[in-house]
Design an enzyme around this catalytic site. Structure first.
Site, mmCIF file in Angstrom:
data_model
loop_
_atom_site.group_PDB
_atom_site.id
_atom_site.type_symbol
_atom_site.label_atom_id
_atom_site.label_comp_id
_atom_site.label_asym_id
_atom_site.label_seq_id
_atom_site.Cartn_x
_atom_site.Cartn_y
_atom_site.Cartn_z
ATOM 1 N N ASP A 16 -1.446 7.144 -62.715
ATOM 2 C CA ASP A 16 -0.040 7.065 -63.152
ATOM 3 C C ASP A 16 0.831 7.924 -62.234
ATOM 4 O O ASP A 16 1.969 7.558 -61.909
ATOM 5 C CB ASP A 16 0.065 7.570 -64.601
ATOM 6 C CG ASP A 16 1.231 6.954 -65.364
ATOM 7 O OD1 ASP A 16 2.129 6.410 -64.718
ATOM 8 O OD2 ASP A 16 1.235 7.041 -66.603
ATOM 9 N N HIS A 207 0.326 9.567 -74.757
ATOM 10 C CA HIS A 207 0.604 9.430 -73.316
ATOM 11 C C HIS A 207 2.124 9.556 -73.159
ATOM 12 O O HIS A 207 2.847 8.565 -73.226
ATOM 13 C CB HIS A 207 0.085 8.055 -72.880
ATOM 14 C CG HIS A 207 0.308 7.716 -71.446
ATOM 15 N ND1 HIS A 207 -0.679 7.780 -70.489
ATOM 16 C CD2 HIS A 207 1.412 7.279 -70.790
ATOM 17 C CE1 HIS A 207 -0.208 7.391 -69.322
ATOM 18 N NE2 HIS A 207 1.071 7.078 -69.467
ATOM 19 N N CYS A 240 6.746 5.033 -63.916
ATOM 20 C CA CYS A 240 6.229 3.667 -63.982
ATOM 21 C C CYS A 240 7.100 2.767 -63.107
ATOM 22 O O CYS A 240 8.322 2.759 -63.253
ATOM 23 C CB CYS A 240 6.233 3.159 -65.421
ATOM 24 S SG CYS A 240 5.670 1.456 -65.536
ATOM 25 N N ASN A 249 4.438 11.654 -66.187
ATOM 26 C CA ASN A 249 3.863 12.126 -67.447
ATOM 27 C C ASN A 249 4.135 13.615 -67.575
ATOM 28 O O ASN A 249 4.387 14.304 -66.593
ATOM 29 C CB ASN A 249 2.336 11.957 -67.416
ATOM 30 C CG ASN A 249 1.920 10.567 -67.709
ATOM 31 O OD1 ASN A 249 1.765 9.792 -66.787
ATOM 32 N ND2 ASN A 249 1.767 10.243 -68.964
HETATM 33 P P1 HMG Z 1 0.409 -12.574 -62.026
HETATM 34 O O1 HMG Z 1 1.312 -12.824 -60.875
HETATM 35 O O2 HMG Z 1 0.866 -13.011 -63.358
HETATM 36 O O3 HMG Z 1 -1.058 -13.105 -61.872
HETATM 37 O O4 HMG Z 1 0.113 -11.016 -62.070
HETATM 38 P P2 HMG Z 1 -1.782 -14.070 -60.909
HETATM 39 O O5 HMG Z 1 -3.152 -14.220 -61.493
HETATM 40 O O6 HMG Z 1 -0.926 -15.281 -60.672
HETATM 41 O O7 HMG Z 1 -1.916 -13.264 -59.539
HETATM 42 C C1 HMG Z 1 -0.835 -12.960 -58.671
HETATM 43 C C2 HMG Z 1 -1.374 -12.382 -57.383
HETATM 44 O O8 HMG Z 1 -2.091 -11.169 -57.646
HETATM 45 C C3 HMG Z 1 -2.381 -13.320 -56.704
HETATM 46 O O9 HMG Z 1 -2.301 -13.024 -55.324
HETATM 47 C C4 HMG Z 1 -3.697 -12.813 -57.227
HETATM 48 O O10 HMG Z 1 -4.746 -13.114 -56.358
HETATM 49 C C5 HMG Z 1 -3.467 -11.314 -57.293
HETATM 50 P P3 HMG Z 1 -1.467 -13.981 -54.328
HETATM 51 O O11 HMG Z 1 -2.014 -15.343 -54.547
HETATM 52 O O12 HMG Z 1 -0.017 -13.875 -54.769
HETATM 53 O O13 HMG Z 1 -1.717 -13.390 -52.983
HETATM 54 N N1 HMG Z 1 -4.248 -10.624 -58.323
HETATM 55 C C6 HMG Z 1 -4.938 -9.503 -58.100
HETATM 56 N N2 HMG Z 1 -5.136 -8.763 -56.994
HETATM 57 C C7 HMG Z 1 -5.901 -7.658 -57.124
HETATM 58 N N3 HMG Z 1 -6.450 -7.255 -58.299
HETATM 59 C C8 HMG Z 1 -6.270 -7.981 -59.418
HETATM 60 C C9 HMG Z 1 -5.487 -9.150 -59.346
HETATM 61 N N4 HMG Z 1 -5.112 -10.060 -60.259
HETATM 62 C C10 HMG Z 1 -4.349 -10.965 -59.619
HETATM 63 N N5 HMG Z 1 -6.813 -7.553 -60.558
HETATM 64 C C11 HMG Z 1 -1.088 -9.029 -62.739
HETATM 65 C C12 HMG Z 1 -0.623 -10.441 -63.119
HETATM 66 C C13 HMG Z 1 -1.544 -8.333 -63.999
HETATM 67 C C14 HMG Z 1 -2.204 -9.136 -61.741
HETATM 68 C C15 HMG Z 1 0.118 -8.279 -62.103
HETATM 69 O O14 HMG Z 1 1.205 -8.399 -62.942
HETATM 70 C C16 HMG Z 1 -0.179 -6.843 -61.847
HETATM 71 O O15 HMG Z 1 -1.054 -6.492 -61.050
HETATM 72 N N6 HMG Z 1 0.564 -5.935 -62.485
HETATM 73 C C17 HMG Z 1 0.338 -4.523 -62.290
HETATM 74 C C18 HMG Z 1 1.076 -3.767 -63.283
HETATM 75 C C19 HMG Z 1 0.789 -2.294 -63.149
HETATM 76 O O16 HMG Z 1 -0.179 -1.866 -62.554
HETATM 77 N N7 HMG Z 1 1.695 -1.488 -63.748
HETATM 78 C C20 HMG Z 1 1.561 -0.096 -63.735
HETATM 79 C C21 HMG Z 1 0.453 0.367 -64.629
HETATM 80 S S1 HMG Z 1 0.838 0.278 -66.368
HETATM 81 C C22 HMG Z 1 1.650 1.761 -66.699
HETATM 82 O O17 HMG Z 1 1.957 2.496 -65.799
HETATM 83 C C23 HMG Z 1 1.861 2.136 -68.125
HETATM 84 C C24 HMG Z 1 0.852 3.175 -68.632
HETATM 85 O O18 HMG Z 1 0.870 4.345 -67.828
HETATM 86 C C25 HMG Z 1 1.171 3.548 -70.075
HETATM 87 C C26 HMG Z 1 2.647 3.949 -70.294
HETATM 88 O O19 HMG Z 1 3.138 4.873 -69.608
HETATM 89 O O20 HMG Z 1 3.264 3.336 -71.146
HETATM 90 C C27 HMG Z 1 -0.583 2.619 -68.613
HETATM 91 MG MG MG Z 2 2.254 5.951 -68.011
#
Ligand code: HMG
Ligand code: MG
Length: 299
Positions: A16, A207, A240, A249
């Site tokens: 994060d 969190h 984020c 955080n």
């Molecule tokens: P999408 O566009 O809906 O999914 O993304 P997709 O299946 O169509 O894939 C899009 C592209 O991503 C494709 O590549 C896939 O191959 C690739 P392209 O054809 O465009 O070249 N792909 C991947 N690559 C690597 N690893 C994977 C993967 N999956 C698909 N696992 C997806 C959906 C979930 C993948 C996207 O939206 C994403 O990666 N989001 C990331 C969000 C993120 O990391 N956010 C930050 C973390 S959450 C947070 O911080 C909150 C937290 O701290 C709690 C809080 O504070 O509240 C946890």
């Molecule tokens: Mg967070």
């Protein structure tokens, strides 16, 4: 409810904390940060994220981070896995604990993982099944539990619904994310009054992002309800990418100082954490967001 005598800190700085940095961070620096945290006594470290590198470029090469780590016995190194593809990559990199992440707000869910809450929950089911085959425990996150950057107020019953779904599908704990840090002791109490009678409190984590300076107060309120798992980020690193204006955080050093003062044991060495906080801030050329880190470093 009596307050806990021990607290498990989940250090989320390497994930994060670093995911929102503007400049690229080398794999070597990421690994050194994780290894320093483990040496300071942190037993749970969220070390990376197997998400799309187009969405979160800073977490690319998480496979190299996990493969390059010198693991310490008794330390859990976990990773975020939004889908089956992420889980497979994590397994291949030797990850032995993962986390899926949902939201209590529809719009945040769309912005963060490009799908609705319901779609995200069904996407997690195969992740849960595959993780079970590998005996990999899965943590669940719920974002926006005390407010959403797009929708504003969030109904606590919606948080209960999503948290219950995550637990029912097999998450061993649910971390409640105050993603934009707008929660206060007042709204935290309303939330926990809704959740605690139904969910097992020993399976809940807090969190808290510290954007509005409320995180320590909110954590203290959570301790009163018996919550004993606290997420924190070294030097208060982070934010984020899908919550504009969200700062890091709560700083781990600040949480430790508060818990030490309350006689609550974490087994983490605060001076080593202060040193690590200063080190990573120098590496990233950014200011230290930990008040304790700053105060303890004045010579
Ligand atoms: P999408 O566009 O809906 O999914 O993304 P997709 O299946 O169509 O894939 C899009 C592209 O991503 C494709 O590549 C896939 O191959 C690739 P392209 O054809 O465009 O070249 N792909 C991947 N690559 C690597 N690893 C994977 C993967 N999956 C698909 N696992 C997806 C959906 C979930 C993948 C996207 O939206 C994403 O990666 N989001 C990331 C969000 C993120 O990391 N956010 C930050 C973390 S959450 C947070 O911080 C909150 C937290 O701290 C709690 C809080 O504070 O509240 C946890
Ligand atoms: Mg967070």
């Amino acid at each position: 409810m009596t307050i806990p005598t021990t607290v498990r800190i989940v250090e989320v700085g390497p994930r994060d904390g670093l995911q929102n940095e503007a400049k690229p961070i080398s794999v070597a620096t990421r690994i050194e940060l994780i290894e320093r945290l483990a040496k300071a006594g942190v037993s749970h470290i969220e070390a990376g994220s197997f998400v799309s590198p187009k969405w979160v470029p800073q977490m690319s090469a998480s496979d190299e981070v996990f493969k390059g780590l010198a693991r310490q016995d008794g330390v859990t190194y976990s990773a975020l896995t939004p889908n089956l593809r992420g889980l497979e990559a994590a397994i291949e990199s030797g990850v032995r604990e993962v986390a899926v992440f949902a939201a209590a707000s529809e719009e945040f869910s769309q912005k963060n993982i490009n799908c609705s809450i319901a779609e995200s929950l069904s996407r997690f089911k195969p992740v849960m099944r595959r993780a079970a085959e590998e005996s990999i425990p899965v943590r669940g996150y719920v974002s926006c539990v005390l407010g959403c950057p797009y929708e504003g107020n969030v109904d606590p019953t919606q948080v209960l619904k999503v948290s219950t779904s995550l637990m029912e599908m097999g998450c061993f704990e649910v971390s409640l994310g105050d993603t934009i840090g707008t929660g206060t002791v007042g709204s935290m109490r309303v939330l926990l009054d809704t959740l605690v009678p139904t969910l097992t409190v020993s399976h809940l984590a807090l969190h808290c992002h510290d954007t509005y300076g409320q995180a320590l107060a909110n954590i203290s309120a959570g301790l009163d309800y018996g919550i004993a798992i606290i997420d924190a980020s070294i030097a208060g690193l982070g934010g984020c990418p899908y919550a504009r204006g969200a700062s890091g955080n709560v700083a781990t050093e600040d949480v430790l100082f508060m818990l030490n003062g309350m006689g609550i044991d974490t087994r983490i060495d605060l001076p080593s954490m202060v040193e690590t906080g200063n080190w990573i801030c120098a590496e990233l050329k950014r200011s230290n967001q930990s008040r304790v880190g700053l105060a303890a470093s004045v010579s």
